[in-house]
Design a protein around this motif. Structure first.
Motif, PDB file in Angstrom:
ATOM      1  N   LEU A 113      -3.524   4.181   0.438  1.00 42.35           N
ATOM      2  CA  LEU A 113      -3.996   3.664  -0.842  1.00 42.35           C
ATOM      3  C   LEU A 113      -3.697   2.165  -0.938  1.00 42.35           C
ATOM      4  O   LEU A 113      -2.580   1.777  -1.315  1.00 42.35           O
ATOM      5  CB  LEU A 113      -3.295   4.389  -1.998  1.00 42.35           C
ATOM      6  N   PHE A 153      -8.286   9.304  -5.897  1.00 47.80           N
ATOM      7  CA  PHE A 153      -8.260   7.914  -5.450  1.00 47.80           C
ATOM      8  C   PHE A 153      -9.595   7.467  -4.863  1.00 47.80           C
ATOM      9  O   PHE A 153      -9.757   6.317  -4.476  1.00 47.80           O
ATOM     10  CB  PHE A 153      -7.119   7.723  -4.446  1.00 47.80           C
ATOM     11  N   GLU A 207       0.843  -1.191   0.000  1.00 50.82           N
ATOM     12  CA  GLU A 207       0.000   0.000   0.000  1.00 50.82           C
ATOM     13  C   GLU A 207       0.876   1.239   0.000  1.00 50.82           C
ATOM     14  O   GLU A 207       2.062   1.175   0.331  1.00 50.82           O
ATOM     15  CB  GLU A 207      -0.938   0.009   1.218  1.00 50.82           C
TER      16      GLU A 207
END
Ligand SMILES: [Mn+2]
Length: 316
Positions: free
Chosen positions: A294, A283, A265
């Motif tokens: 993320l 995002f 991530e």
């Protein structure tokens, strides 16, 4: 020692492992197999991973080059983007470009160059195709550097940029070197995660590129790490330095991501309201205070940049 016919081999600014070992391997190939005198260079300070790799294979750090002259003969590796090289590079004689990035279209030559750009994860795999030498015939240290370039750019095959050819070559090299990929890659990643001796400015430039996001010049800096807590510890340090960096570069904005390799991530630093808005819209996630996590994002080239380019929110 270097006369006018000596080819200067180098890759992009913010040199990483692939660009550094790429310069060394390509210079070796030019010297040994094409009988052309060539010397590798780097365009800045090396990160700890690259230093570890060079130490491990007992290779001297290439010298840093700060400028080029129009008389120079240049072999470019691991980039084809003028913005990552020298402003006057088009005045030199560019002999070759060996790369694995999208075509930038801003380099020009006066003579027909050798250009090979192929969609592999590492420039080592591109060079391997050109060199046409079986892994067992490479000198040990050259094989070791090549293996390191692939492991670094693929984050040990984790990155979505990884192709079967990259994996196959890495495994063949590891076999002839009798080296355990998992153990060796872990040492590389641990070395890279050691950021204690770098200033915030160095951290912002360590793995960093400037892009045009639909007309907005944007520096995207990442730090790949197996110890994200060490990057988060430097949050205040790093964010305080961002305005200076923006000023210095003349860019509009700077986005910073800690890439947590093991948890697959990215952790984006939310440094102000504007960045927050861009991040949340791009995002489609909510920031948690100063950070936005993320999940699944580990590649700037294949994930972060495309998301920024494709989001309607960044098209004005
Ligand atoms: Mn590369």
């Amino acid at each position: 020692m270097d006369n006018i016919d000596t080819i200067k081999v180098f890759g992009h600014r913010s040199p990483d492992t692939d660009t550094t070992v790429g310069s060394i391997v390509w210079a070796w190939f030019l010297n040994e197999h094409r009988k052309q005198k060539a010397i590798p260079y780097i365009l800045g300070t090396l990160n700890m991973e690259t230093r570890f790799v060079l130490d491990y294979w007992k290779i001297k750090q290439p010298s840093i080059i700060n400028h080029v002259n129009k008389e120079d003969k240049i072999a470019i590796v691991d980039t084809n983007n003028l913005d990552e090289l020298f402003e006057n590079i088009n005045d030199t004689t560019i002999i070759s470009i060996i790369d694995h990035h999208k075509l930038s279209g801003n380099l020009k030559t006066n003579h027909p160059p050798e250009i090979v750009i192929q969609p592999y994860a590492s420039s080592m795999t591109v060079m391997y195709n050109i060199m046409n030498i079986e892994p067992k015939y490479f000198p040990k240290e050259i094989a070791g550097l090549m293996l390191s370039g692939i492991l670094s750019d693929t984050l040990k095959f984790r990155s979505p940029t990884t192709t079967d050819d990259d994996i196959l070559l890495a495994k063949e090299l590891a076999l002839v070197l009798n080296i355990d990929i998992d153990e060796y890659a872990e040492k590389m990643l641990d070395a890279k995660s050691n950021i204690s001796e770098f200033s915030p400015e160095e951290l912002l430039l360590m793995d960093s590129k400037i892009y045009d996001i639909n007309g907005v010049s944007t520096r995207i800096s990442v730090l790949e790490t197996t110890k994200p807590s060490l990057v988060l510890e430097r949050y205040d340090d790093i964010t305080k330095e961002i305005p200076n960096r923006i000023n210095e570069d003349g860019v509009k904005q700077l986005l910073f991501f800690a890439i947590d390799i093991l948890n697959k991530e990215s952790i984006m630093f939310i440094t102000d309201e504007n960045i927050k808005e861009i991040a949340e819209k791009t995002f489609n996630l909510k920031a948690d205070g100063k950070l936005l996590v993320l999940p699944g994002f580990i590649s700037r080239k294949k994930q972060i940049l495309p998301a920024l380019l494709e989001c309607e929110c960044n098209k004005k």
